[in-house]
Design an enzyme around this catalytic site. Sequence first.
Site, PDB file in Angstrom:
ATOM      1  N   CYS A 189     -57.829  22.919  21.058  1.00 12.00           N
ATOM      2  CA  CYS A 189     -56.607  23.093  21.561  1.00 12.00           C
ATOM      3  C   CYS A 189     -56.160  24.260  22.337  1.00 12.00           C
ATOM      4  O   CYS A 189     -55.412  24.159  23.287  1.00 12.00           O
ATOM      5  CB  CYS A 189     -55.763  23.037  20.172  1.00 12.00           C
ATOM      6  N   ASP A 201     -53.446  14.519  24.221  1.00 11.33           N
ATOM      7  CA  ASP A 201     -52.426  15.528  24.199  1.00 11.33           C
ATOM      8  C   ASP A 201     -52.442  16.186  25.961  1.00 11.33           C
ATOM      9  O   ASP A 201     -53.352  16.105  26.637  1.00 11.33           O
ATOM     10  CB  ASP A 201     -52.582  16.808  23.436  1.00 11.33           C
ATOM     11  N   CYS A 244     -50.329  19.134  19.766  1.00 14.58           N
ATOM     12  CA  CYS A 244     -50.314  19.255  18.704  1.00 14.58           C
ATOM     13  C   CYS A 244     -49.719  20.491  18.292  1.00 14.58           C
ATOM     14  O   CYS A 244     -49.565  21.481  19.309  1.00 14.58           O
ATOM     15  CB  CYS A 244     -51.778  19.210  18.077  1.00 14.58           C
ATOM     16  N   CYS A 289     -57.772  13.524  22.429  1.00 15.70           N
ATOM     17  CA  CYS A 289     -56.613  13.597  21.523  1.00 15.70           C
ATOM     18  C   CYS A 289     -55.346  12.829  22.082  1.00 15.70           C
ATOM     19  O   CYS A 289     -54.451  12.919  21.540  1.00 15.70           O
ATOM     20  CB  CYS A 289     -56.445  14.735  20.837  1.00 15.70           C
TER      21      CYS A 289
HETATM   22 FE1  FES Z   1     -55.086  17.771  21.063  1.00 15.05          FE
HETATM   23 FE2  FES Z   1     -54.713  19.981  19.775  1.00 15.05          FE
HETATM   24  S1  FES Z   1     -55.266  17.904  18.802  1.00 15.05           S
HETATM   25  S2  FES Z   1     -54.562  19.613  21.814  1.00 15.05           S
END
Ligand code: FES
Length: 145
Positions: free
Chosen positions: A104, A36, A60, A34
């Site tokens: 996450c 992140d 997120c 993602c």
């Molecule tokens: Fe990447 Fe939540 S979508 S940590």
Amino acid sequence: MLYSDKVMDHFMNPRNVGEISDASGVGLVGNAKCGDIMKMFLKISDNGVVEDAKFKTFGCGAAVATSSMATEMVKGKSVGDVMSITNKTVMEALDGLPAVKVHCSCLAEEALHAALWDYSKKSNVAIDGLKEPVSDIGEHDLTMV
Ligand code: FES
């Protein structure tokens, strides 16, 4: 409602956002899937108690909420007791997360472990059950790379 009231509260009013300049341990973990990134800072006393915890994330809402709750849960605990805090216990404290957002919460747990690993190496303190963290939680799944 997709998210519990507690998740929304920790997302809208995250606790412990920031950095600790003289941190005892810092962990940086990402999720290539993602994109992140999570950075966790721990200040640990000489007798092995977490005095302060802060985090910064490019992530997120679920990553923000789980990190906020995780930093609240580790404060005042010994490093040994911190090891019993997992993404599951953090999710329970938040009254759950939707299944698609469970990964996450793993980002928060892995960043916490990475900070403990850093502390363990710098302070020469062994922590039972602590394994070398991965820098990308997607590493285990080759389809993500
Ligand atoms: Fe990447 Fe939540 S979508 S940590």
